[in-house]
Design a protein around this motif. Structure first.
Motif, PDB file in Angstrom:
ATOM      1  N   SER A  88       0.872  -1.095  -0.166  1.00  0.00           N
ATOM      2  CA  SER A  88       0.057   0.105  -0.011  1.00  0.00           C
ATOM      3  C   SER A  88       0.920   1.161  -0.069  1.00  0.00           C
ATOM      4  O   SER A  88       2.013   1.120   0.082  1.00  0.00           O
ATOM      5  N   GLY A  89       0.065   2.478  -0.227  1.00  0.00           N
ATOM      6  CA  GLY A  89       0.856   3.703  -0.253  1.00  0.00           C
ATOM      7  C   GLY A  89       1.595   3.924   1.273  1.00  0.00           C
ATOM      8  O   GLY A  89       2.801   4.161   1.341  1.00  0.00           O
ATOM      9  N   MET A  90       0.453   3.572   2.150  1.00  0.00           N
ATOM     10  CA  MET A  90       1.205   3.914   3.632  1.00  0.00           C
ATOM     11  C   MET A  90       2.405   2.908   3.859  1.00  0.00           C
ATOM     12  O   MET A  90       3.715   3.171   4.681  1.00  0.00           O
ATOM     13  N   CYS A  93       5.275   4.589   2.251  1.00  0.00           N
ATOM     14  CA  CYS A  93       5.861   5.615   3.232  1.00  0.00           C
ATOM     15  C   CYS A  93       6.652   5.421   4.441  1.00  0.00           C
ATOM     16  O   CYS A  93       7.742   5.747   4.660  1.00  0.00           O
ATOM     17  N   TYR A 114      -1.101  14.168   3.415  1.00  0.00           N
ATOM     18  CA  TYR A 114      -2.048  13.060   3.570  1.00  0.00           C
ATOM     19  C   TYR A 114      -2.363  12.807   5.101  1.00  0.00           C
ATOM     20  O   TYR A 114      -1.040  12.718   5.902  1.00  0.00           O
ATOM     21  N   GLU A 154       5.129  16.819  -0.045  1.00  0.00           N
ATOM     22  CA  GLU A 154       3.865  16.300  -0.721  1.00  0.00           C
ATOM     23  C   GLU A 154       3.323  17.587  -1.588  1.00  0.00           C
ATOM     24  O   GLU A 154       2.698  18.522  -0.833  1.00  0.00           O
ATOM     25  N   ASN A 158      -2.500  16.986  -0.192  1.00  0.00           N
ATOM     26  CA  ASN A 158      -3.706  16.194  -0.397  1.00  0.00           C
ATOM     27  C   ASN A 158      -4.357  16.523   1.169  1.00  0.00           C
ATOM     28  O   ASN A 158      -3.806  16.195   1.987  1.00  0.00           O
ATOM     29  N   ASP A 183       6.181  12.467  -1.807  1.00  0.00           N
ATOM     30  CA  ASP A 183       4.858  11.626  -1.799  1.00  0.00           C
ATOM     31  C   ASP A 183       4.278  12.076  -3.162  1.00  0.00           C
ATOM     32  O   ASP A 183       3.649  13.287  -3.339  1.00  0.00           O
ATOM     33  N   SER A 185       2.016  10.614  -5.053  1.00  0.00           N
ATOM     34  CA  SER A 185       0.718   9.722  -5.337  1.00  0.00           C
ATOM     35  C   SER A 185      -0.499  10.439  -6.204  1.00  0.00           C
ATOM     36  O   SER A 185      -1.166   9.933  -6.922  1.00  0.00           O
ATOM     37  N   SER A 205       1.389   6.025  -3.359  1.00  0.00           N
ATOM     38  CA  SER A 205       0.266   4.953  -3.394  1.00  0.00           C
ATOM     39  C   SER A 205      -0.021   4.496  -4.776  1.00  0.00           C
ATOM     40  O   SER A 205       0.062   5.241  -5.741  1.00  0.00           O
ATOM     41  N   SER A 207      -2.878   3.112  -5.124  1.00  0.00           N
ATOM     42  CA  SER A 207      -4.186   2.679  -4.966  1.00  0.00           C
ATOM     43  C   SER A 207      -5.078   3.504  -5.616  1.00  0.00           C
ATOM     44  O   SER A 207      -6.131   3.432  -5.820  1.00  0.00           O
ATOM     45  N   LYS A 208      -4.447   4.831  -5.986  1.00  0.00           N
ATOM     46  CA  LYS A 208      -5.058   5.855  -6.699  1.00  0.00           C
ATOM     47  C   LYS A 208      -4.891   6.114  -7.927  1.00  0.00           C
ATOM     48  O   LYS A 208      -5.424   5.033  -8.716  1.00  0.00           O
ATOM     49  N   LEU A 217      -5.098  -2.095  -3.825  1.00  0.00           N
ATOM     50  CA  LEU A 217      -4.031  -1.269  -2.887  1.00  0.00           C
ATOM     51  C   LEU A 217      -2.560  -1.790  -3.263  1.00  0.00           C
ATOM     52  O   LEU A 217      -2.416  -2.792  -3.442  1.00  0.00           O
ATOM     53  N   LEU A 218      -1.669  -0.589  -3.567  1.00  0.00           N
ATOM     54  CA  LEU A 218      -0.365  -1.003  -3.889  1.00  0.00           C
ATOM     55  C   LEU A 218       0.609   0.483  -3.398  1.00  0.00           C
ATOM     56  O   LEU A 218      -0.202   1.428  -3.205  1.00  0.00           O
ATOM     57  N   PHE A 336      -9.122   8.877  -4.240  1.00  0.00           N
ATOM     58  CA  PHE A 336      -9.132   9.529  -5.576  1.00  0.00           C
ATOM     59  C   PHE A 336      -8.431   8.990  -6.751  1.00  0.00           C
ATOM     60  O   PHE A 336      -7.768   7.828  -6.567  1.00  0.00           O
TER      61      PHE A 336
HETATM   62  C1  LIG Z   1      -3.745   7.459  -0.298  1.00  0.00           C
HETATM   63  C2  LIG Z   1      -2.366   8.123   0.011  1.00  0.00           C
HETATM   64  C3  LIG Z   1      -1.372   7.552   0.594  1.00  0.00           C
HETATM   65  C4  LIG Z   1      -1.511   6.174   1.354  1.00  0.00           C
HETATM   66  O1  LIG Z   1      -1.755   5.303   0.286  1.00  0.00           O
HETATM   67  P1  LIG Z   1      -2.697   3.853   0.473  1.00  0.00           P
HETATM   68  O2  LIG Z   1      -2.483   3.153  -0.613  1.00  0.00           O
HETATM   69  O3  LIG Z   1      -3.873   4.307   0.752  1.00  0.00           O
HETATM   70  O4  LIG Z   1      -1.872   3.413   1.700  1.00  0.00           O
HETATM   71  C5  LIG Z   1      -0.461   8.336   0.985  1.00  0.00           C
HETATM   72  N1  LIG Z   1       0.024   9.489   0.282  1.00  0.00           N
HETATM   73  C6  LIG Z   1      -1.130  10.108  -0.426  1.00  0.00           C
HETATM   74  C7  LIG Z   1      -0.809  11.413  -0.795  1.00  0.00           C
HETATM   75  C8  LIG Z   1      -2.312   9.539  -0.495  1.00  0.00           C
HETATM   76  O5  LIG Z   1      -3.167   9.970  -1.150  1.00  0.00           O
END
Ligand SMILES: *Cc1c(COP(=O)(O)O)cnc(C)c1O
Length: 388
Positions: A88-90, A93, A114, A154, A158, A183, A185, A205, A207-208, A217-218, A336
């Motif tokens: 996931s993005g988290m 991070c 975020y 970032e 966001n 970041d 994303s 992330s 996932s967006k 999710l990735l 998003f």
């Molecule tokens: C959604 C998001 C994340 C976390 O990503 P996940 O895939 O939901 O864990 C981190 N940074 C930003 C800017 C995001 O929008």
């Protein structure tokens, strides 16, 4: 141990061609262009384990390797770059923050990024890391760099969509001896390339917008330095924050449509922002592509596409709730970047410093006229509902 260092062979092609072919293996008769997901907890490893590229499923997987190569090609075309895929993005991070920071060191974070970053900041502080925070706008983080080990950027932020000068902040951070992670994303590598702007880590992330179908999710981290990459990869192995092969494969498949998705969604977002700016009940419309947005001049210098997110304010909570309820084709949902438009009242989560009527809108890939018509009728309905 799999190696994900990859030099792109398609730098002279256009962006669409590049994204469509990114990371694909050499064509083989009887094989599909993108081999299917490899499901394996372990691999056969006879004799000395060093002879085998894959040993155990938490350390490496051929489906990840292909997607990591693809993402690396998009992050920094034509240069060697290492990419580490996450669940996931988290997780991505965390991979940078926890592999790079230790007790007694300082990190500079945005205070308007975020909301998940705040959860990580709490953990870092509990482990003795000094957390410093400043807003994204006005490059305010620059004032906090003295003695820091890592700057976390970032941009666009966001959900507020402020922009900072990534190159300027990165130069200041490097001069102060700090590493820089961005970041990315919201923008994706087709909208902005942090490594080209000088950052040490591009974090995202998946996932967006990057995969864009709101069904997986990735996350990933890309960097030039093999040493930094090795530390992040070791953290992934230790924490076990690994993606499933099916998600990795779906993510790779989705990259082929990244350019048309991003192009249409960015165009829809701009058209929506322009439409909203003309409505009397709407205030504070933000989108980096809007010519009179406070971030536009700077965004133009470092972004090639401005993304699908638009934020704006309606007069109050009830007005915003009526608007969201009246939308017919736009899903009320968080997140998003998906091909289907979504919107939400951000204050419902309580984590962001936003007004009760603040809406974060993610423009999908629908026909622009249909999207605007839906927003138009929902705004009208919400306003009529306010009349006594
Ligand atoms: C959604 C998001 C994340 C976390 O990503 P996940 O895939 O939901 O864990 C981190 N940074 C930003 C800017 C995001 O929008």
């Amino acid at each position: 141990m799999s190696t994900t260092t990859h030099t792109n062979h398609l730098t002279k092609t256009g962006e669409r061609t590049h994204a469509i072919h990114a990371g694909l293996p050499r064509p083989t008769a009887g094989e599909p262009a993108l081999p299917g997901p490899v499901f394996a907890a372990h691999y056969r490893v006879p004799g000395e384990p060093t002879a085998s590229p894959y040993t155990y499923g938490r350390d490496g997987n051929p489906t990840w390797t292909l997607l990591e190569a693809a993402l690396g090609e998009l992050e920094l075309p034509g240069e060697a770059v290492e990419t580490i895929l996450f669940s996931s993005g988290m997780a991505a991070c965390s991979g940078v923050l926890f592999s790079q920071l230790g007790a007694g060191e300082a990190v500079v974070l945005p205070d308007d990024g975020y909301h998940g970053l705040s959860l990580l900041a709490e953990r870092l502080a509990a482990f003795g890391v000094e957390v410093r925070r400043a807003p994204t706008a006005g490059d305010a983080q620059r004032e906090l760099l003295d003695g820091a080990r890592l700057l976390w950027i970032e941009s666009p932020s966001n959900p507020g969509l402020d922009v900072c000068d990534i190159r300027r902040l990165t130069e200041a951070a490097h001069a102060a001896g700090a590493l820089v992670a961005v970041d990315n994303s919201l923008a994706t590598p087709l909208g902005q390339r942090p490594l080209e702007l000088g950052a040490d880590f591009s974090v995202s992330s998946g996932s967006k917008q990057l995969t864009g179908h709101a069904d997986l999710l990735l996350g990933h981290v890309s960097c030039r330095s093999p040493e930094l990459a090795a530390a992040v990869r070791t953290w992934r192995k230790a924490a076990g924050a690994i993606p499933g092969p099916m998600e990795a494969w779906l993510g790779h498949r989705s990259l082929a449509t990244l350019v048309p998705r991003l192009t249409q969604q960015s165009a829809n977002a701009l058209a929506l922002a322009e439409f909203l700016a003309g409505r009397p009940e709407v205030t504070g419309v933000r989108h980096p592509g809007l010519p009179d947005d406070p971030a536009h001049e700077l965004a133009r210098t470092q972004m090639r596409r401005f993304g699908c997110v638009v934020s704006f304010e309606l007069p109050d909570r009830a007005h915003a709730e009526r608007f969201l309820a009246a939308l017919r084709r736009v899903e009320e949902a968080t997140s998003f970047g998906g091909v289907r438009s979504t919107a939400e009242r951000r204050a419902r989560w309580g984590g962001d410093a936003v007004s009760e009527g603040f809406i974060r809108f993610s423009a999908g890939a629908e026909d622009t006229a249909d999207l605007l018509a839906d927003v138009h009728q929902a705004l009208d309905t919400a306003t009529t509902g306010a009349r006594p």
